[in-house]
Design a protein around this motif. Structure first.
Motif, PDB file in Angstrom:
ATOM      1  N   CYS A   1       0.873  -1.173   0.000  1.00  0.00           N
ATOM      2  CA  CYS A   1       0.000   0.000   0.000  1.00  0.00           C
ATOM      3  C   CYS A   1       0.908   1.219   0.000  1.00  0.00           C
ATOM      4  CB  CYS A   1      -0.890   0.008   1.237  1.00  0.00           C
ATOM      5  SG  CYS A   1      -1.700   1.602   1.523  1.00  0.00           S
ATOM      6  N   PHE A   2       0.695   2.133  -0.952  1.00  0.00           N
ATOM      7  CA  PHE A   2       1.488   3.354  -1.000  1.00  0.00           C
ATOM      8  C   PHE A   2       1.123   4.167   0.242  1.00  0.00           C
ATOM      9  CE2 PHE A   2       3.344   7.178  -2.916  1.00  0.00           C
ATOM     10  CZ  PHE A   2       4.404   6.632  -3.613  1.00  0.00           C
ATOM     11  N   GLY A   3       2.056   4.301   1.129  1.00  0.00           N
ATOM     12  CA  GLY A   3       1.827   4.860   2.452  1.00  0.00           C
ATOM     13  C   GLY A   3       2.550   3.983   3.476  1.00  0.00           C
ATOM     14  N   ASP A   4       2.857   2.746   3.043  1.00  0.00           N
ATOM     15  CA  ASP A   4       3.664   1.839   3.860  1.00  0.00           C
ATOM     16  C   ASP A   4       3.134   1.677   5.282  1.00  0.00           C
ATOM     17  OD1 ASP A   4       5.274   1.688   1.608  1.00  0.00           O
ATOM     18  OD2 ASP A   4       6.886   2.918   2.409  1.00  0.00           O
ATOM     19  N   PRO A   5       1.808   1.408   5.447  1.00  0.00           N
ATOM     20  CA  PRO A   5       1.285   1.269   6.815  1.00  0.00           C
ATOM     21  C   PRO A   5       1.891   0.059   7.517  1.00  0.00           C
ATOM     22  CG  PRO A   5      -0.373   0.606   5.207  1.00  0.00           C
ATOM     23  CD  PRO A   5       0.769   1.202   4.426  1.00  0.00           C
ATOM     24  N   GLY A   6       2.394   0.270   8.697  1.00  0.00           N
ATOM     25  CA  GLY A   6       2.922  -0.828   9.495  1.00  0.00           C
ATOM     26  C   GLY A   6       4.319  -1.266   9.098  1.00  0.00           C
ATOM     27  N   LEU A   7       4.982  -0.528   8.234  1.00  0.00           N
ATOM     28  CA  LEU A   7       6.318  -0.919   7.778  1.00  0.00           C
ATOM     29  C   LEU A   7       7.274  -1.125   8.951  1.00  0.00           C
ATOM     30  CD1 LEU A   7       8.465  -1.234   5.522  1.00  0.00           C
ATOM     31  CD2 LEU A   7       8.730   1.245   5.543  1.00  0.00           C
ATOM     32  N   HIS A   8       7.354  -0.140   9.828  1.00  0.00           N
ATOM     33  CA  HIS A   8       8.299  -0.248  10.941  1.00  0.00           C
ATOM     34  C   HIS A   8       7.775  -1.187  12.022  1.00  0.00           C
ATOM     35  CE1 HIS A   8      11.009   2.601   9.167  1.00  0.00           C
ATOM     36  NE2 HIS A   8       9.967   3.325   8.830  1.00  0.00           N
ATOM     37  N   ALA A   9       6.459  -1.297  12.140  1.00  0.00           N
ATOM     38  CA  ALA A   9       5.902  -2.254  13.099  1.00  0.00           C
ATOM     39  C   ALA A   9       6.256  -3.678  12.700  1.00  0.00           C
ATOM     40  CB  ALA A   9       4.378  -2.079  13.175  1.00  0.00           C
ATOM     41  N   LEU A  10       6.158  -3.972  11.425  1.00  0.00           N
ATOM     42  CA  LEU A  10       6.498  -5.328  10.970  1.00  0.00           C
ATOM     43  C   LEU A  10       8.001  -5.577  11.128  1.00  0.00           C
ATOM     44  CD1 LEU A  10       5.701  -8.047   9.836  1.00  0.00           C
ATOM     45  CD2 LEU A  10       5.603  -7.055   7.553  1.00  0.00           C
ATOM     46  N   ARG A  11       8.808  -4.537  10.918  1.00  0.00           N
ATOM     47  CA  ARG A  11      10.246  -4.701  11.165  1.00  0.00           C
ATOM     48  C   ARG A  11      10.529  -4.974  12.651  1.00  0.00           C
ATOM     49  NH1 ARG A  11      12.371   0.110   7.090  1.00  0.00           N
ATOM     50  NH2 ARG A  11      12.105  -1.088   5.178  1.00  0.00           N
ATOM     51  N   ASP A  12       9.686  -4.428  13.518  1.00  0.00           N
ATOM     52  CA  ASP A  12       9.849  -4.755  14.939  1.00  0.00           C
ATOM     53  C   ASP A  12       9.488  -6.211  15.210  1.00  0.00           C
ATOM     54  OD1 ASP A  12      10.752  -2.276  15.839  1.00  0.00           O
ATOM     55  OD2 ASP A  12       8.738  -1.508  16.151  1.00  0.00           O
ATOM     56  N   GLN A  13       8.613  -6.770  14.377  1.00  0.00           N
ATOM     57  CA  GLN A  13       8.086  -8.113  14.633  1.00  0.00           C
ATOM     58  C   GLN A  13       8.962  -9.215  14.052  1.00  0.00           C
ATOM     59  OE1 GLN A  13       3.683  -8.843  14.558  1.00  0.00           O
ATOM     60  NE2 GLN A  13       4.138 -10.028  12.731  1.00  0.00           N
ATOM     61  N   THR A  14       9.704  -8.899  13.013  1.00  0.00           N
ATOM     62  CA  THR A  14      10.480  -9.944  12.333  1.00  0.00           C
ATOM     63  C   THR A  14      11.851  -9.425  11.911  1.00  0.00           C
ATOM     64  OG1 THR A  14      10.615 -11.372  10.375  1.00  0.00           O
ATOM     65  CG2 THR A  14       9.419  -9.321  10.119  1.00  0.00           C
ATOM     66  N   PRO A  15      12.872 -10.292  11.937  1.00  0.00           N
ATOM     67  CA  PRO A  15      14.181  -9.881  11.415  1.00  0.00           C
ATOM     68  C   PRO A  15      14.312 -10.080   9.902  1.00  0.00           C
ATOM     69  CG  PRO A  15      14.366 -12.030  12.441  1.00  0.00           C
ATOM     70  CD  PRO A  15      12.923 -11.599  12.612  1.00  0.00           C
ATOM     71  N   LEU A  16      13.275 -10.616   9.255  1.00  0.00           N
ATOM     72  CA  LEU A  16      13.350 -10.827   7.802  1.00  0.00           C
ATOM     73  C   LEU A  16      13.260  -9.495   7.062  1.00  0.00           C
ATOM     74  CD1 LEU A  16      10.917 -13.879   7.549  1.00  0.00           C
ATOM     75  CD2 LEU A  16      13.423 -13.918   7.520  1.00  0.00           C
ATOM     76  N   PRO A  17      13.685  -9.450   5.812  1.00  0.00           N
ATOM     77  CA  PRO A  17      13.524  -8.227   5.027  1.00  0.00           C
ATOM     78  C   PRO A  17      12.060  -7.800   4.935  1.00  0.00           C
ATOM     79  CG  PRO A  17      14.996  -9.755   3.877  1.00  0.00           C
ATOM     80  CD  PRO A  17      14.423 -10.496   5.061  1.00  0.00           C
ATOM     81  N   VAL A  18      11.805  -6.533   5.158  1.00  0.00           N
ATOM     82  CA  VAL A  18      10.463  -5.962   5.042  1.00  0.00           C
ATOM     83  C   VAL A  18      10.592  -4.703   4.194  1.00  0.00           C
ATOM     84  CG1 VAL A  18       8.479  -4.991   6.238  1.00  0.00           C
ATOM     85  CG2 VAL A  18       9.847  -6.786   7.357  1.00  0.00           C
ATOM     86  N   VAL A  19       9.878  -4.670   3.084  1.00  0.00           N
ATOM     87  CA  VAL A  19       9.981  -3.547   2.159  1.00  0.00           C
ATOM     88  C   VAL A  19       8.604  -2.923   1.985  1.00  0.00           C
ATOM     89  CG1 VAL A  19      10.581  -2.886  -0.208  1.00  0.00           C
ATOM     90  CG2 VAL A  19      11.945  -4.614   0.984  1.00  0.00           C
ATOM     91  N   GLY A  20       8.561  -1.593   2.050  1.00  0.00           N
ATOM     92  CA  GLY A  20       7.327  -0.876   1.759  1.00  0.00           C
ATOM     93  C   GLY A  20       7.359  -0.385   0.327  1.00  0.00           C
ATOM     94  N   ILE A  21       6.210  -0.372  -0.323  1.00  0.00           N
ATOM     95  CA  ILE A  21       6.248  -0.033  -1.759  1.00  0.00           C
ATOM     96  C   ILE A  21       6.520   1.452  -1.973  1.00  0.00           C
ATOM     97  CG2 ILE A  21       4.747  -1.951  -2.393  1.00  0.00           C
ATOM     98  CD1 ILE A  21       2.511   0.083  -2.961  1.00  0.00           C
TER      99      ILE A  21
END
Lengths: 227, 227, 227, 227, 227, 227
Positions: free
Chosen positions: C77-97
């Motif tokens: 979602c353009f706006g990257d909702p939860g991008l940093h929250a998901l990074r807090d939840q997992t050490p895997l790569p997390v990319v916002g569009i």
């Protein structure tokens, strides 16, 4: 030793402007701190350039020093002449209307637009916004485009403010407007209604900020030039 | 239709923090607007990362909507979770303590220093300061460097705040300090005395700003996402 | 422990949008990592404001946690909702569009223009670009100017995208365009041909970036809030 | 007409550096596009200043033009010499390792730290980061502080990289590190382990980005100087 | 109507400072334009804060207006008091030593360091650099750390300037130094030798710039507040 | 060992451009330092893109090295090709006309506008202004919009420069203009008269700056890559 009154100094010599400022601050009378609005009799009829602004500083500092009951000060000229000089002179809260208007606007919209009275003020504003470090939030700064004669006509002034506000909104992407001059508070409500945007009247913003700082005993602490 | 009360929401579940906020706002009781401080029972005991912050938004929005006498809101977590979401939900004034603390600090010193509780908060702060467009004014953001156990000890906390404040002043060039957390107002006076700098307590700054906006009927106007 | 699949989550509830994303990622199927596109059933039909975006975070985090074979995530979602929250939840790569689209665009032209669907998204974009620290590279961000009804019409949408792209190029000086929404990849080729500019489709940019990070075992390392 | 191979040009004359780059790109061999690494025989043994960098451009452009099967290019010198010149010469994707490393790092941490080989490179880096518009995200740029003799010693180099990385993390607040040189990929894993931060190896970042652009047929479109 | 002489005004009342400025400008005597250095008798012995600086403006403007043979002006106080006011008063070239020193330094090194006399000057400098829009190029601004008594001792002053210059070079990464005060030109050569960096003496930089503008008939054109 | 002559190198092969530069520097002949203008015979007829600019560097460095009587250098192509390379080669003052024009303009107006010859130059300019850190002062950069044929017609060129200058003034808010090309000095006076703004001719600005640096023995000190 601090007093109990917020001193608002209009650094131009126009009593009509001071009266307008006084009226604009009515909604803040209930905050428990008396507010006294003063006219700088040594000032010019209106402040149009940096030279006129700078020349108000010396008499403004004297006027401020003479207010023995001061709990804090507002300098009521968009351009904040003498803001840091007065902070050097007193440890009491000192608020400039330009600075306060910008900081208030930044809590009301992502990009602010400024309605300037005269085109020559715009470079002065930009220097100030640069010094404040807020240029990334500036949508635009546009002048009314009126002759001095037309500025004296309230209808023409209001019309020009509305059309300037709409250009700032539509062409520059402003989400909030700042009136770039003291003494125009009577137009605020109409301008908000016509543009659909929040409008910051700088004397109101500055007085509200100063009253908060007085109540919270929050100031620059008299550290030389800390501002 | 707006009510007459400023609603201050602590989005963590700690009543002790809410009590601290309540006490911090005592100097603003004379402004003529009742202030009610609420604890978000669904919140975590403390908010330590972005995930926890984001998860408070949904219950916070519900709690806010339920306050029928609201004249405006303060979200009392440094990080301002849900600030823009609540602005989407209501046309009333909505102030975040982080945003208000920064805007207030910018009127008190040229460069602000932030005292963070935990190191992991700093990137979050920097994102917020970048979104605010004020990074040119940031002197530094430093964490207390205490373990969670030591954070519970008021003496150790105060000592760490003083030494962190002095580093921000001496190494980073801060002219004004911001307490990067709600509920630490009881340390403000000592911190000012020890560092000689103005110290902004964010809940105080936010409530003062909100009371001004309520009195002046100044808000983001309910325009979707105008903030 | 990480799995082998790139998970792409569309946080709105529209399967059609998810299908469009899936199609857009076809050119990346040969990179050796399976890609699975998911629809967030708890999401709104479309995300129009910050409130709706923020409310997708809690269910998105749950959906992400349930994907046991994940090697990395894209939040589509353009706006990257939860991008940093998901990074807090997992050490895997997390990319916002949104983030990926901007970083990709910065390698393709000196100033990027953004085609927004709705005017109300623009302040949200500007906050994000400020947090990313890339505002000096922004040429402009313009909305399509279509009613919701017209947005459903592919011809009207494409026409509006082309004319908006040309204004970003000619009036704002954009050298590269970003489609400010997921699910519009089918227009990319035509938009490039009509404007003569490179066009970044954000889901493609994000998936390519994520696939690279997965292959290189490159991620934020699970440090809390490092992003 | 474009070919099918990603061409990676090392603009210094060291085959050992080229071999190191080749090895670093092994994880990206599965992306379906052949990668060929070339040494610029006309280049200097190492590139230490802007003069040496600029003098590689003419032979690099010739070498690039001679690769008839090129689908895209990576210029593998931190400093990106000739990046925009090559974009003027070809419409194919052209990626510089400095630019790619920065854009990748910006998705992995809020502030990036750069490990420079020589102190004299730092002003060159800062000019580049300024041109990229990303200085607000820079934590710091520090040189290894080794003599040329010590740089030839792998153990001393690795030790210096680790201690430099820790200073960038602890003193400058970096959340992600960039290796400011090609051919050091063999140290990446240890550096990540020792600092706990993600480490971007610039050749890897550039090749991954280029492979994505090739797959997506995304380039600067040959517009003169659009980059 | 313009005259033929460059007028350099020292706005403090110290003839010794004026004499130092005069000596510093000797290398520029061959440019074909007479240079006359004046002391502002109404000024304070030294300018230490913004209040003192602002109070020099009115008498400085009168002194400037009285120089009938002026071809241009230099205001020789780091802080540039009255720079824009004098530009409002005359269409002739008007150069401030702070502004000229910064612009000159920006052509000599990527990041400039400023040697301030007193710590209280630093916020004033930062406001000015912000207004100039050059903060991205600032390495640091450090005060000598001397008492007023020690400042009168040339050996102690020189030692402090050298050690401050080295800290700006080594800790802050400055590639070029600016002496943040008029009247210290006699230390320039030694400071360059000791630090290995170019050192900009602001009165020299300003006079050179003004002489160029006079020769090229280049000025702000008397447009009100164009600066 | 330095000589006594300022060397001005036109890196394109057009003797007519060099002749124009020579004429433009006439007002600076009285500064006591001989000025010699050279044409780079290996250069292209005109420099239109980054590739052409970069390819002039090698022969320019050779030409510069051959001038045994050099006291300093000006590189007379807007784009400053080889500026830092030449600084790596010599400890003498080296001034680029683009850099000098910008620094001069910043002392003449708050926001500068650039008149570009070709649209393709604008991204190149923006990269340079970003590297200089002055984008906050840029009003706009606009191309003449003439075909190559029309550029050869002096009347059409002057007309286009005037109308472009007026757009920069009226639409973009420029207070000072920069001619974005060498060899157009003959239009400066008319352009100033027609727009009412100061106009910086970059070769004049650079030569004036270089003559000041030579007289003051002020240079980058030969520190590798200090610029």
């Amino acid at each position: 030793m601090s007093g109990d009154t917020l001193i608002v100094i209009n650094p131009n010599a126009s009593q009509a402007v001071t009266d307008g400022i006084k009226l604009a601050l009515d909604p803040l009378r209930g905050f428990g701190t008396p507010i006294r609005c003063l006219t700088l009799s040594e000032g010019p009829p209106g402040i149009e350039d940096q030279r006129q602004a700078d020349l108000t500083i010396a008499p403004m500092l004297r006027l401020a020093a003479a207010q023995k009951d001061a709990a804090g000060y507002v300098i009521a000229c968009f351009g904040d002449p003498g803001l840091h000089a007065l902070r050097d002179q007193t440890p009491l809260p000192v608020v400039g209307i330009q600075e306060a208007a910008v900081m208030t606007a930044l809590t009301l919209g992502q990009r602010f637009g400024v309605i300037a009275i005269l085109p020559a003020s715009i470079p002065r504003h930009l220097r100030a916004f640069g010094a404040m470090g807020v240029l990334d939030r500036l949508a635009g700064d546009r002048a009314l485009g009126l002759s001095v004669a037309d500025l004296a006509d309230p209808d023409k002034s209001l019309d020009a403010m509305i059309s300037t506000g709409k250009r700032l909104r539509d062409e520059d992407g402003a989400n909030v407007l700042i009136m770039g001059c003291a003494g125009m508070a009577q137009y605020r409500q109409t301008l908000e209604a016509e543009t659909g945007l929040p409008v910051v009247e700088p004397c109101q913003a500055a007085a509200a900020l100063a009253l908060g700082q007085i109540a919270l005993t929050l100031s620059h602490k008299g550290t030389n030039d800390a501002g």
